[in-house]
Every structure is written in C-alpha cells, then in structure tokens.
Design a protein around this motif. Structure first.
Motif, PDB file in Angstrom:
ATOM      1  N   GLN A  58      10.619   1.284  -1.602  1.00 58.05           N
ATOM      2  CA  GLN A  58      10.228   0.583  -2.825  1.00 58.05           C
ATOM      3  C   GLN A  58       9.479   1.516  -3.767  1.00 58.05           C
ATOM      4  O   GLN A  58       9.757   1.555  -4.967  1.00 58.05           O
ATOM      5  CB  GLN A  58       9.346  -0.615  -2.461  1.00 58.05           C
ATOM      6  CG  GLN A  58       9.000  -1.520  -3.641  1.00 58.05           C
ATOM      7  CD  GLN A  58       8.138  -2.698  -3.209  1.00 58.05           C
ATOM      8  OE1 GLN A  58       7.943  -2.942  -2.018  1.00 58.05           O
ATOM      9  NE2 GLN A  58       7.590  -3.413  -4.170  1.00 58.05           N
ATOM     10  N   GLY A  59       8.524   2.289  -3.236  1.00 58.28           N
ATOM     11  CA  GLY A  59       7.743   3.193  -4.073  1.00 58.28           C
ATOM     12  C   GLY A  59       8.566   4.322  -4.662  1.00 58.28           C
ATOM     13  O   GLY A  59       8.302   4.757  -5.792  1.00 58.28           O
ATOM     14  N   ALA A  85       0.840  -1.204   0.000  1.00 65.04           N
ATOM     15  CA  ALA A  85       0.000   0.000   0.000  1.00 65.04           C
ATOM     16  C   ALA A  85       0.872   1.250   0.000  1.00 65.04           C
ATOM     17  O   ALA A  85       0.615   2.211  -0.741  1.00 65.04           O
ATOM     18  CB  ALA A  85      -0.938  -0.004   1.199  1.00 65.04           C
ATOM     19  N   THR A  86       1.917   1.239   0.829  1.00 61.72           N
ATOM     20  CA  THR A  86       2.833   2.380   0.872  1.00 61.72           C
ATOM     21  C   THR A  86       3.550   2.539  -0.465  1.00 61.72           C
ATOM     22  O   THR A  86       3.735   3.653  -0.964  1.00 61.72           O
ATOM     23  CB  THR A  86       3.862   2.207   2.007  1.00 61.72           C
ATOM     24  OG1 THR A  86       3.171   1.934   3.235  1.00 61.72           O
ATOM     25  CG2 THR A  86       4.696   3.466   2.181  1.00 61.72           C
ATOM     26  N   MET A 142       5.996  -4.473  -9.107  1.00 58.83           N
ATOM     27  CA  MET A 142       4.882  -3.606  -8.722  1.00 58.83           C
ATOM     28  C   MET A 142       5.117  -2.123  -8.996  1.00 58.83           C
ATOM     29  O   MET A 142       4.308  -1.490  -9.679  1.00 58.83           O
ATOM     30  CB  MET A 142       4.512  -3.842  -7.259  1.00 58.83           C
ATOM     31  CG  MET A 142       3.712  -5.104  -7.044  1.00 58.83           C
ATOM     32  SD  MET A 142       2.714  -5.064  -5.537  1.00 58.83           S
ATOM     33  CE  MET A 142       1.451  -3.874  -5.962  1.00 58.83           C
ATOM     34  N   PRO A 143       6.207  -1.511  -8.494  1.00 56.51           N
ATOM     35  CA  PRO A 143       6.390  -0.079  -8.778  1.00 56.51           C
ATOM     36  C   PRO A 143       6.552   0.216 -10.262  1.00 56.51           C
ATOM     37  O   PRO A 143       6.115   1.274 -10.743  1.00 56.51           O
ATOM     38  CB  PRO A 143       7.654   0.289  -7.990  1.00 56.51           C
ATOM     39  CG  PRO A 143       8.352  -1.000  -7.709  1.00 56.51           C
ATOM     40  CD  PRO A 143       7.286  -2.046  -7.641  1.00 56.51           C
ATOM     41  N   THR A 144       7.151  -0.720 -11.005  1.00 60.72           N
ATOM     42  CA  THR A 144       7.335  -0.527 -12.447  1.00 60.72           C
ATOM     43  C   THR A 144       5.994  -0.518 -13.166  1.00 60.72           C
ATOM     44  O   THR A 144       5.720   0.354 -14.007  1.00 60.72           O
ATOM     45  CB  THR A 144       8.234  -1.639 -13.028  1.00 60.72           C
ATOM     46  OG1 THR A 144       9.472  -1.675 -12.323  1.00 60.72           O
ATOM     47  CG2 THR A 144       8.512  -1.394 -14.506  1.00 60.72           C
ATOM     48  N   VAL A 145       5.139  -1.496 -12.850  1.00 60.28           N
ATOM     49  CA  VAL A 145       3.822  -1.591 -13.494  1.00 60.28           C
ATOM     50  C   VAL A 145       2.954  -0.386 -13.133  1.00 60.28           C
ATOM     51  O   VAL A 145       2.288   0.206 -13.991  1.00 60.28           O
ATOM     52  CB  VAL A 145       3.108  -2.902 -13.094  1.00 60.28           C
ATOM     53  CG1 VAL A 145       1.650  -2.899 -13.551  1.00 60.28           C
ATOM     54  CG2 VAL A 145       3.833  -4.096 -13.697  1.00 60.28           C
ATOM     55  N   ILE A 146       2.969   0.011 -11.850  1.00 57.27           N
ATOM     56  CA  ILE A 146       2.164   1.162 -11.410  1.00 57.27           C
ATOM     57  C   ILE A 146       2.611   2.434 -12.125  1.00 57.27           C
ATOM     58  O   ILE A 146       1.789   3.234 -12.583  1.00 57.27           O
ATOM     59  CB  ILE A 146       2.270   1.331  -9.874  1.00 57.27           C
ATOM     60  CG1 ILE A 146       1.597   0.149  -9.165  1.00 57.27           C
ATOM     61  CG2 ILE A 146       1.597   2.636  -9.431  1.00 57.27           C
ATOM     62  CD1 ILE A 146       1.906   0.079  -7.676  1.00 57.27           C
TER      63      ILE A 146
END
Length: 423
Positions: free
Chosen positions: A142-143, A67-68, A275-279
C-alpha cells in the motif's frame, strides 16, 4: 487477445485495486450469505461470531498495515529496511502473544458468548500471528503504491476461505464452528501470497534512530487507539446482542448487520487509497482537502442510495440474501444501513486526520465508541432499540468530526493570513 492486453494496460493500478476490492467484498458477502442459508439462524450465530472476531482481528492488523504504509512513504534506504524488519518483528511477537492469550481463555470465551464448544477459539488462536505478518505485507504494498500485489493478497485470502470453508462444511461431519475456524485459519496462509520476504530479517540487530523510533511508536499508539474504537463501534453491537439475546435473535441480528455493513466495506476500499495519497501530498506540500472531499462525496452518495434501496425493498433484500426465515428483521434494515452509513462517512474524516498526524478526532471517536457500548448496555429491550442507540451515537460522531474539520480549517486560514501579512 491483443485488444484485451491493451485495455488492461490502460487500467491504472488504483482502478485495478478498486475493482479487486469490490470483488473481494462481493466474495466475503457471498461467504456470509451462504453460511446463513446453509446453517439457519441458530447455528449462524456461532458462525457470525467467528466472522466478527475476524473483523476484530482485521482492525488490529490495520495498526500494523497503516503504520507500515505511512513510513513506506516517508522512509527510504537503510531507514526503510530497518523499519521493515522492525515491523515484521513487532507483528510476529504481538501475534504470538495474542494467540497464546486466546488459547488460555478459550473456555472463558465459550462461556461469554454461549458457543457450542471452545475448540473453534483454539483453532482461531493458532493462526493469529500469520494475520499480523500478512498485514505488514499489505502495508508495504500500500505504501509503495503496488496496488496489484495488494489486491492479490486480498484475493487469495478471500477465495481460499470461501472454497475451503464450504468444502469442509459439505464433506466433513464435524461441528460447523470448528470447520469455519479451520477455513479462516488456512485462508491466512494463502493470504501471505503474493509477497516478497527476500532480505527480511525479523530478528535483525539493526535499530532505528531514536527520533525515527519515537515517531513510529507515536503513530502506532494512536493508530492502535483509533483501531480499538473501530472494533468497539463496528463489532460491539453483534457481541452484545450475542450476550443479551438468544441464538435465534442473535442470528437474525447478524444477518441484518451483514447486509447493513455493505457501505462500510466499500468505504474501506477508499480508505486504502486515501491514506497513501494524503501522506504523499502532505510530504510534497500540496493541498490535501480536495482528496478528502472526493472520497466523502463518493461514500456519501453511495450511502444515500443504499439506505434508500433498503427502505423501499427490505423484504425483497432479506429474502434474496438469506431467505424467509430471516424476514422478521426486515423492518430494521434501512435503520441499520443508516447507522453504518453515518459511521462510514465519519470514518473517512478520521483516517484523513490520522494521515495528517492530527489525533484529536481519534480521542473523540474513542469516547463516542464507548458511549455506543454504554447506550446498548443500558437500552437493549429489543433489537430495534439496539439499532436506534447506534444511530444516535453515529449522528453525534459525524457532527463532531465535521465541526473539528471546519474549526481547524478556519484556524489554518487565519494562521496563513497572518503569515502572509508578516511576509
């Protein structure tokens, strides 16, 4: 020295994190292998239970971390600061609540899992809030694509747990389960570093706008649901075997699970990057499917190789890793590796869908996770049957994920053609 510095500068943060993740996984494997050799199958059953509880905790922590991660990409300025403080508050409150529950029911947990005492659960409970705060830290890194600091938190946690646990086991004459629990608890303290709590106000009165808060809660709820299915699929077999079988059988099965899960832990490394790449790509309006295909190809190839090696050299692998006392479980090694490989590949699909706010696969994974538990509860005549039930459930899960992806892609293509025709 100059050449080394130049070489390090050429290494991208993502590659640095991947190398670090491999080292962390290797360290965690060494931790478990040494426990297995030092304690023997019967005593290793309690140790493996604590490691399994740590994995359960890590999946719950992933709800806060993911979530973060997601909203670190989407939110900026004041909204990001308010959200960050909110996540630390949620993590701390939930961690304290969970820790109190484990403390209250520690004796019940002892009876349920046939452990030597309940104190190891009490020690574990005290450290739970720290883990969730650590998970928010990791989500921030990560984000923001700060993979150096993200790698650092995993390194400090892993090395401190390894060194402290074995120092206690070798030097302190207490029951092993309690000492292992202390080692795990102290590793959470070290896992808080590196971090930056400057400006963090856990009990800030600032609140997110209603529309943003709704978005956050929807993602947290659905991510928590998916992580629950991860807990069920990834850990229910060990917990059920600990319940249905004696300590020796449970210890043997724990060693099997540890070796077979190497694929899953490597897949986790790719999920952290996925995840961060796709977002970000979705936010920028770029195609996301190529990212999915790349990681599925990596995990699929690695899985095939590991299953093949486990099929050819099961006795050698078991002997090298745990010793001759565990050889009776060798014939099941490739089958467990197959079940874990199927789960690892389907997991890449699931996190991809979750990144894109497509939640049907989450519900699907939940249903199949519970079906795995039901199958094991119905069919557990021996350890081989337990493994076979997992293979059946994981085949169905992967096929369902693939079908969902194909159907959705076709629908998106048809919708795009209609849009182009109207234009």
């Amino acid at each position: 020295m100059t050449a080394i510095k130049l070489a390090l500068k050429r290494i991208s943060p993502k590659h640095l994190f991947m190398g670090s993740a491999l080292l962390v996984n290797g360290g965690n494997y060494l931790y478990n292998l040494l426990l297995g050799r030092l304690l023997g199958p019967e005593a290793f059953a309690d140790a493996a239970l604590l490691v399994t509880l740590l994995l359960v905790l890590s999946f719950v922590g992933m709800t806060f971390q993911l979530a973060t991660t997601k909203f670190a990409v989407l939110f900026t300025d004041y909204t990001w600061i308010t959200f960050k403080n909110t996540m630390y508050r949620y993590a701390l409150v939930f961690g304290v609540f969970t820790g109190i529950l484990v403390l209250i029911f520690s004796k019940n947990l002892q009876a349920l899992f046939n452990t030597q005492n309940h104190y190891m659960f009490m020690i574990f409970a005290v450290a739970i809030p720290l883990y969730f705060v650590m998970s928010v830290n990791r989500g921030r890194f990560q984000g923001k694509h700060d993979f150096g600091k993200l790698a650092g938190t995993y390194q400090t946690e892993m090395w401190s747990r390894l060194l402290i646990t074995f120092a206690l086991l070798l030097l302190v004459p207490f029951e092993p389960g309690m000492l292992i629990a202390v080692g795990i608890a102290l590793s959470f303290v070290f896992g808080l570093f590196p971090s930056d709590f400057k400006g963090v106000q856990v009990f800030s009165k600032d609140k997110l706008a209603a529309v943003d808060l709704k978005q956050v809660w929807i993602f947290i709820g659905l991510t928590a649901g998916y992580e629950l299915t991860q807990i069920i699929i990834n850990n229910s077999d060990i917990l059920l075997v600990k319940h249905y079988f004696d300590d020796k059988q449970a210890g043997l099965y724990s060693s099997l699970a540890l070796i077979g899960r190497v694929v899953y832990f490597v897949a986790w490394m790719f999920v952290m990057l996925l995840m961060p790449t796709v977002i970000q790509k979705q936010k920028d309006g770029e195609p996301t499917a190529p990212v999915l295909f790349k990681y599925v190809f990596f995990i699929g190839g690695l899985s095939t190789f590991i299953v093949f090696v486990c099929f050819l050299f099961p006795n050698l692998i078991i002997t090298l890793m745990f010793g001759d006392a565990y050889l009776s479980i060798a014939h099941l090694l490739w089958k467990y590796a197959l079940a874990t490989s199927l789960f690892a590949v389907s997991n890449i699909f699931a996190y991809y869908f979750l990144s894109l706010n497509q939640y049907s696969p989450v519900i699907l994974s939940g249903l199949l996770g519970f079906s795995q538990v039901a199958l094991i509860m119905l069919y557990h005549d021996n350890l081989e049957t337990v493994v076979q039930m997992q293979i059946i459930a994981m085949v169905i899960l992967l096929v369902a994920q693939l079908l969902f992806f194909i159907i959705k892609n076709k629908k998106d293509s048809i919708a795009l053609k209609k849009q182009n025709n109207l234009a």
